[in-house]
Design an enzyme around this catalytic site. Structure first.
Site, PDB file in Angstrom:
ATOM      1  N   ASP A  35       0.864  -1.169   0.000  1.00 20.69           N
ATOM      2  CA  ASP A  35       0.000   0.000   0.000  1.00 20.69           C
ATOM      3  C   ASP A  35       0.907   1.228   0.000  1.00 20.69           C
ATOM      4  O   ASP A  35       2.086   1.133   0.335  1.00 20.69           O
ATOM      5  CB  ASP A  35      -0.909  -0.022   1.224  1.00 20.69           C
ATOM      6  CG  ASP A  35      -2.077   0.952   1.132  1.00 20.69           C
ATOM      7  OD1 ASP A  35      -2.235   1.607   0.081  1.00 20.69           O
ATOM      8  OD2 ASP A  35      -2.818   1.063   2.119  1.00 20.69           O
ATOM      9  N   ARG A  36       0.388   2.363  -0.359  1.00 17.11           N
ATOM     10  CA  ARG A  36       1.197   3.582  -0.422  1.00 17.11           C
ATOM     11  C   ARG A  36       1.147   4.349   0.892  1.00 17.11           C
ATOM     12  O   ARG A  36       2.143   4.446   1.606  1.00 17.11           O
ATOM     13  CB  ARG A  36       0.712   4.465  -1.576  1.00 17.11           C
ATOM     14  CG  ARG A  36       1.634   5.641  -1.876  1.00 17.11           C
ATOM     15  CD  ARG A  36       1.000   6.601  -2.844  1.00 17.11           C
ATOM     16  NE  ARG A  36       0.059   7.473  -2.120  1.00 17.11           N
ATOM     17  CZ  ARG A  36      -0.578   8.476  -2.677  1.00 17.11           C
ATOM     18  NH1 ARG A  36      -0.440   8.742  -3.949  1.00 17.11           N
ATOM     19  NH2 ARG A  36      -1.402   9.219  -1.967  1.00 17.11           N
ATOM     20  N   ASP A  37      -0.025   4.884   1.222  1.00 19.16           N
ATOM     21  CA  ASP A  37      -0.165   5.740   2.401  1.00 19.16           C
ATOM     22  C   ASP A  37      -0.098   4.919   3.685  1.00 19.16           C
ATOM     23  O   ASP A  37      -0.867   3.982   3.873  1.00 19.16           O
ATOM     24  CB  ASP A  37      -1.484   6.512   2.342  1.00 19.16           C
ATOM     25  CG  ASP A  37      -1.564   7.406   1.108  1.00 19.16           C
ATOM     26  OD1 ASP A  37      -0.516   7.880   0.653  1.00 19.16           O
ATOM     27  OD2 ASP A  37      -2.684   7.617   0.607  1.00 19.16           O
ATOM     28  N   GLN A  81      -7.104   5.809  -4.522  1.00 16.63           N
ATOM     29  CA  GLN A  81      -6.996   7.265  -4.611  1.00 16.63           C
ATOM     30  C   GLN A  81      -8.326   7.829  -5.087  1.00 16.63           C
ATOM     31  O   GLN A  81      -8.472   8.293  -6.217  1.00 16.63           O
ATOM     32  CB  GLN A  81      -5.835   7.671  -5.538  1.00 16.63           C
ATOM     33  CG  GLN A  81      -4.469   7.261  -5.035  1.00 16.63           C
ATOM     34  CD  GLN A  81      -4.147   7.832  -3.671  1.00 16.63           C
ATOM     35  OE1 GLN A  81      -4.384   9.009  -3.397  1.00 16.63           O
ATOM     36  NE2 GLN A  81      -3.625   7.000  -2.779  1.00 16.63           N
TER      37      GLN A  81
END
Length: 144
Positions: A35-37, A81
């Site tokens: 995952d990014r965040d 997003q």
């Protein structure tokens, strides 16, 4: 007698070292989905990173991605997003954020992301398996 014992010990250590390396290599998955965040960069909370100045790597994340790179793993970022669907961000701005993310990872540790998969809304968002299936097809981990 001592020489034989030392020789056997060296042979044993060499064997165990090679066996350990083989085990470690076979135990590492080839594909990592991150995952990014909150995993790579600091989670700024809703609605997420909307500008480059909000983007900050989490301590150790670049080094961790580099370890995966060095192990020969394919690293794919999967991220929801929905700010695009809400009109808070456009695709060009999101691409700029992801370019900056990749740049920061490389500059900090020489780390690289092989691909970034983005869900902007609809049925494709996590935890739907759609991005997983796309990631598996990316490097032919899964036959089409």
């Amino acid at each position: 007698r001592r020489r034989r014992k030392r020789r056997r010990r060296r042979m044993y250590n060499a064997f165990m070292s090679e066996d350990s390396k083989r085990h470690q290599q076979s135990a590492v998955p080839q594909l990592f989905l991150l995952d990014r965040d909150g995993v790579i960069n600091v989670d700024v909370g809703p609605p997420g990173v909307l500008s480059l100045d909000q983007l900050e790597l989490l301590p150790g994340s670049a080094a961790a991605v580099r370890c995966l790179n060095d192990a020969g793993c394919c690293v794919v970022v999967v991220t929801n997003q929905t700010s695009i669907g809400k009109g808070l961000l456009n695709q060009q701005q999101l691409d700029g954020i992801h370019d900056k993310l990749c740049e920061l990872l490389f500059l900090e540790a020489g780390a690289k992301i092989d691909r970034i998969l983005v869900a902007t809304g609809g049925t494709r968002v996590k935890p739907s398996p759609d991005m997983l299936l796309e990631a598996l097809q990316f490097k032919s981990f899964l036959a089409s």
